[in-house]
Design a protein around this motif. Structure first.
Motif, PDB file in Angstrom:
ATOM      1  N   GLY B  72      11.719  88.780   6.556  1.00  0.00           N
ATOM      2  CA  GLY B  72      12.316  87.813   7.481  1.00  0.00           C
ATOM      3  C   GLY B  72      12.901  88.475   8.708  1.00  0.00           C
ATOM      4  N   ILE B  73      13.694  89.500   8.516  1.00  0.00           N
ATOM      5  CA  ILE B  73      14.307  90.136   9.695  1.00  0.00           C
ATOM      6  C   ILE B  73      13.250  90.864  10.509  1.00  0.00           C
ATOM      7  CG2 ILE B  73      14.995  92.265   8.468  1.00  0.00           C
ATOM      8  CD1 ILE B  73      17.513  92.306  10.238  1.00  0.00           C
ATOM      9  N   ARG B  74      12.280  91.468   9.849  1.00  0.00           N
ATOM     10  CA  ARG B  74      11.238  92.163  10.596  1.00  0.00           C
ATOM     11  C   ARG B  74      10.400  91.209  11.432  1.00  0.00           C
ATOM     12  NH1 ARG B  74      10.550  95.195  13.386  1.00  0.00           N
ATOM     13  NH2 ARG B  74       8.358  95.706  13.125  1.00  0.00           N
ATOM     14  N   SER B  75      10.148  90.048  10.852  1.00  0.00           N
ATOM     15  CA  SER B  75       9.331  89.088  11.586  1.00  0.00           C
ATOM     16  C   SER B  75      10.089  88.567  12.801  1.00  0.00           C
ATOM     17  CB  SER B  75       8.912  87.957  10.644  1.00  0.00           C
ATOM     18  OG  SER B  75       9.250  86.697  11.155  1.00  0.00           O
ATOM     19  N   ALA B  76      11.405  88.442  12.682  1.00  0.00           N
ATOM     20  CA  ALA B  76      12.217  88.020  13.832  1.00  0.00           C
ATOM     21  C   ALA B  76      12.251  89.120  14.884  1.00  0.00           C
ATOM     22  CB  ALA B  76      13.624  87.665  13.364  1.00  0.00           C
ATOM     23  N   GLU B  77      12.346  90.364  14.438  1.00  0.00           N
ATOM     24  CA  GLU B  77      12.372  91.487  15.383  1.00  0.00           C
ATOM     25  C   GLU B  77      11.079  91.559  16.186  1.00  0.00           C
ATOM     26  OE1 GLU B  77      15.286  94.492  12.811  1.00  0.00           O
ATOM     27  OE2 GLU B  77      13.127  94.524  12.551  1.00  0.00           O
ATOM     28  N   LYS B  78       9.994  91.276  15.489  1.00  0.00           N
ATOM     29  CA  LYS B  78       8.688  91.358  16.166  1.00  0.00           C
ATOM     30  C   LYS B  78       8.590  90.379  17.329  1.00  0.00           C
ATOM     31  CE  LYS B  78       5.692  92.951  12.454  1.00  0.00           C
ATOM     32  NZ  LYS B  78       5.011  92.377  11.274  1.00  0.00           N
ATOM     33  N   ASN B 100      23.447  89.530  15.990  1.00  0.00           N
ATOM     34  CA  ASN B 100      23.382  88.083  15.775  1.00  0.00           C
ATOM     35  C   ASN B 100      22.621  87.720  14.505  1.00  0.00           C
ATOM     36  OD1 ASN B 100      24.902  87.065  17.966  1.00  0.00           O
ATOM     37  ND2 ASN B 100      23.228  87.592  19.357  1.00  0.00           N
ATOM     38  N   TYR B 101      21.629  88.523  14.184  1.00  0.00           N
ATOM     39  CA  TYR B 101      20.890  88.247  12.952  1.00  0.00           C
ATOM     40  C   TYR B 101      21.793  88.428  11.737  1.00  0.00           C
ATOM     41  CZ  TYR B 101      17.096  87.778   9.662  1.00  0.00           C
ATOM     42  OH  TYR B 101      16.301  87.325   8.642  1.00  0.00           O
ATOM     43  N   TYR B 102      22.546  89.511  11.721  1.00  0.00           N
ATOM     44  CA  TYR B 102      23.475  89.736  10.614  1.00  0.00           C
ATOM     45  C   TYR B 102      24.509  88.617  10.531  1.00  0.00           C
ATOM     46  CZ  TYR B 102      21.853  94.623  10.304  1.00  0.00           C
ATOM     47  OH  TYR B 102      21.108  95.763  10.146  1.00  0.00           O
ATOM     48  N   LEU B 103      24.932  88.181  11.702  1.00  0.00           N
ATOM     49  CA  LEU B 103      25.976  87.159  11.763  1.00  0.00           C
ATOM     50  C   LEU B 103      25.468  85.821  11.230  1.00  0.00           C
ATOM     51  CD1 LEU B 103      28.854  87.326  12.760  1.00  0.00           C
ATOM     52  CD2 LEU B 103      28.078  86.680  15.033  1.00  0.00           C
ATOM     53  N   LYS B 104      24.246  85.481  11.568  1.00  0.00           N
ATOM     54  CA  LYS B 104      23.687  84.189  11.168  1.00  0.00           C
ATOM     55  C   LYS B 104      23.035  84.237   9.800  1.00  0.00           C
ATOM     56  CE  LYS B 104      22.894  82.607  15.872  1.00  0.00           C
ATOM     57  NZ  LYS B 104      21.909  82.725  16.966  1.00  0.00           N
ATOM     58  N   ASN B 105      22.762  85.436   9.312  1.00  0.00           N
ATOM     59  CA  ASN B 105      22.138  85.573   7.989  1.00  0.00           C
ATOM     60  C   ASN B 105      22.956  86.525   7.130  1.00  0.00           C
ATOM     61  OD1 ASN B 105      19.266  84.213   8.551  1.00  0.00           O
ATOM     62  ND2 ASN B 105      19.789  85.510  10.288  1.00  0.00           N
ATOM     63  N   ILE B 169      26.513 100.028  13.327  1.00  0.00           N
ATOM     64  CA  ILE B 169      27.716  99.575  14.035  1.00  0.00           C
ATOM     65  C   ILE B 169      27.930  98.065  13.910  1.00  0.00           C
ATOM     66  CG2 ILE B 169      27.808 101.513  15.635  1.00  0.00           C
ATOM     67  CD1 ILE B 169      26.261  99.955  17.643  1.00  0.00           C
ATOM     68  N   GLY B 170      26.869  97.330  13.605  1.00  0.00           N
ATOM     69  CA  GLY B 170      27.046  95.905  13.333  1.00  0.00           C
ATOM     70  C   GLY B 170      27.290  95.648  11.845  1.00  0.00           C
ATOM     71  N   TYR B 171      26.453  96.245  11.053  1.00  0.00           N
ATOM     72  CA  TYR B 171      26.465  96.040   9.598  1.00  0.00           C
ATOM     73  C   TYR B 171      27.826  96.370   8.977  1.00  0.00           C
ATOM     74  CZ  TYR B 171      24.304  96.596   4.851  1.00  0.00           C
ATOM     75  OH  TYR B 171      23.949  96.503   3.527  1.00  0.00           O
ATOM     76  N   TYR B 172      28.339  97.538   9.315  1.00  0.00           N
ATOM     77  CA  TYR B 172      29.610  97.982   8.732  1.00  0.00           C
ATOM     78  C   TYR B 172      30.736  96.996   9.030  1.00  0.00           C
ATOM     79  CZ  TYR B 172      33.832 100.734   7.959  1.00  0.00           C
ATOM     80  OH  TYR B 172      35.059 101.155   7.532  1.00  0.00           O
ATOM     81  N   TYR B 173      30.819  96.597  10.279  1.00  0.00           N
ATOM     82  CA  TYR B 173      31.869  95.665  10.690  1.00  0.00           C
ATOM     83  C   TYR B 173      31.779  94.372   9.876  1.00  0.00           C
ATOM     84  CZ  TYR B 173      34.671  92.825  13.983  1.00  0.00           C
ATOM     85  OH  TYR B 173      35.615  92.012  14.563  1.00  0.00           O
ATOM     86  N   LEU B 174      30.571  93.886   9.700  1.00  0.00           N
ATOM     87  CA  LEU B 174      30.393  92.586   9.050  1.00  0.00           C
ATOM     88  C   LEU B 174      30.456  92.664   7.527  1.00  0.00           C
ATOM     89  CD1 LEU B 174      27.695  91.154  11.451  1.00  0.00           C
ATOM     90  CD2 LEU B 174      30.105  90.481  11.303  1.00  0.00           C
ATOM     91  N   THR B 175      29.917  93.710   6.955  1.00  0.00           N
ATOM     92  CA  THR B 175      29.960  93.800   5.491  1.00  0.00           C
ATOM     93  C   THR B 175      31.386  94.034   5.007  1.00  0.00           C
ATOM     94  OG1 THR B 175      28.890  94.753   3.541  1.00  0.00           O
ATOM     95  CG2 THR B 175      29.559  96.293   5.231  1.00  0.00           C
ATOM     96  N   ASN B 176      32.181  94.692   5.844  1.00  0.00           N
ATOM     97  CA  ASN B 176      33.567  94.943   5.456  1.00  0.00           C
ATOM     98  C   ASN B 176      34.530  93.989   6.145  1.00  0.00           C
ATOM     99  OD1 ASN B 176      32.878  97.045   3.712  1.00  0.00           O
ATOM    100  ND2 ASN B 176      32.833  98.515   5.388  1.00  0.00           N
ATOM    101  N   ARG B 177      34.068  92.807   6.420  1.00  0.00           N
ATOM    102  CA  ARG B 177      34.896  91.844   7.143  1.00  0.00           C
ATOM    103  C   ARG B 177      36.168  91.488   6.386  1.00  0.00           C
ATOM    104  NH1 ARG B 177      30.830  86.746   7.091  1.00  0.00           N
ATOM    105  NH2 ARG B 177      29.439  88.356   7.868  1.00  0.00           N
TER     106      ARG B 177
END
Lengths: 211, 211
Positions: B72-78, B100-105, B169-177
């Motif tokens: 899913g994320i790869r297909s969006a990136e493409k 934004n992908y991490y935020l919405k998914n 830098i996005g993942y860490y912030y959001l996973t440890n929210r």
DNA sequence: CACTTAATGCACTAACCAGTTACTTCTTTA
DNA sequence: TAAAGAAGTAACTGGTTAGTGCATTAAGTG
């Protein structure tokens, strides 16, 4: 006071410590949900009843393990004495320290992940932690201020954001070591790969702050 | 071909899809170990029997959910078509997209965390994934090359490392929210905080690559 | 409409697991 | 040294959960 005896048959403190050690390992390996109380007791060479006696229950034990984990990394950070170094070197030291701490204490990462899965509900009852965190942000604020004054660093950098980024670039790489190694088709945990990553991270942070 | 009927009493594809949807949610919320098969069945308005009929078992279901998440994320990136943008803008777009992908998914992050707790053992049987990942690294390599040629970017930047950093830098912030919001004593998920973080991340990446 | 195949439902089970009860053994101290 | 209390053990319980056996019902096909 009684002397410490090596083969003491009964030693509440030692048993508690063994339980905590075993719990840290088990929680890190399987998360809170996947951890088994029986396994913790076995590995601590203690009876399961002792866990309930000393800690109350599984989640209470988890809470204490988390508290120790957070206080542990903070106490190590405090020993760095970054104020004695020039700003750039201080920041580089912090990046290296953070990376090496995660590397040598992989359970820290897994415990934090598990706690976030549970929406931080366990640590929320530990008021010592935000307090300890203020110290870390203060440390970085200090370095930033010194760097600004000397002209090395640009102005207006948010210390909390920088802190988060320093953690992020190490944490992400290491927490996703398994999926990462598979997806990128290389062993991310090889000596050389680790050295490359650390060098890249130092570069990232220094470029971020320099004028 | 029979027409699609809204109130079809039997529809294997629809049932499968509902199960997958419910499973994604449940696995993301509680991890593989904490997820309950009964809960997935209930939420999918399907009988538990169907999960075993269509997917084999809990772990097989988890495997398929993970595969869909990665594809899913790869297909969006493409779909980003970054080659049409100047190098700096292309990179900035990728940083914004990833965030934004991490935020919405948000389930994507939790699923990946859970899979790493299990040492990637489920995705290891999915050979389509490393293949898809090569595409992502290739995309970034392309941007870097164009930036080098135009003189905008410095030379010798490793595309895989940059990729990892953009995610980190996005993942860490959001996973440890949750732990982050508690420890830093501010709501990391507030609109303004999110905007600040994204701006900081764009800055971090652009400073990292610019000559 | 028969007849086959696939989808669905229900009720069960075997294993597991956090937490407890009731007990024994050791240590300390008055 | 006797009493008290703390440390430690083993067996058990009640509830939960992944997975199944078997019957039923609907849809597709000749």
């Amino acid at each position: 006071m009684a002397e410490e005896k090596k083969a003491k048959k009964r030693d509440a403190e030692a048993t508690k410590a063994r339980i905590l050690q075993a719990a840290k390992r088990e929680f890190a390996k399987h998360g809170l949900g996947g951890a088994r109380v029986d396994e913790i007791a076995d590995r601590a060479q203690a009876n399961k009843r002792m866990i309930y006696h000393y800690f109350g229950g599984k989640e209470d034990l988890f809470r204490i393990v988390l508290e120790e984990a957070y206080l542990g990394i903070r106490s190590a950070e405090k020993k760095l004495d970054l104020d004695a170094l020039p700003p750039s070197e201080a920041l580089e030291s912090l990046v290296r320290f953070t990376w090496n701490y995660y590397l040598k204490n992989p359970e820290f990462i897994t415990l934090v992940n598990s706690e976030n899965l549970h929406r931080a509900k366990h640590i929320k009852t530990l008021p010592s932690l935000p307090n300890a965190m203020r110290g870390l942000v203060g440390m970085v604020e200090n370095i930033l201020k010194r760097g600004e004054d000397s002209g090395e660093f640009r102005k207006g950098i948010d210390a909390a954001q920088l802190n988060i980024t320093i953690a992020a670039i190490g944490y992400y790489y290491l927490t996703n070591r398994y999926t990462g190694s598979f997806l990128f088709e290389r062993n991310l945990m090889e000596k050389e790969a680790l050295e490359d990553r650390l060098a890249f991270n130092v570069e990232t942070i220094l470029r971020l702050v320099r004028s």
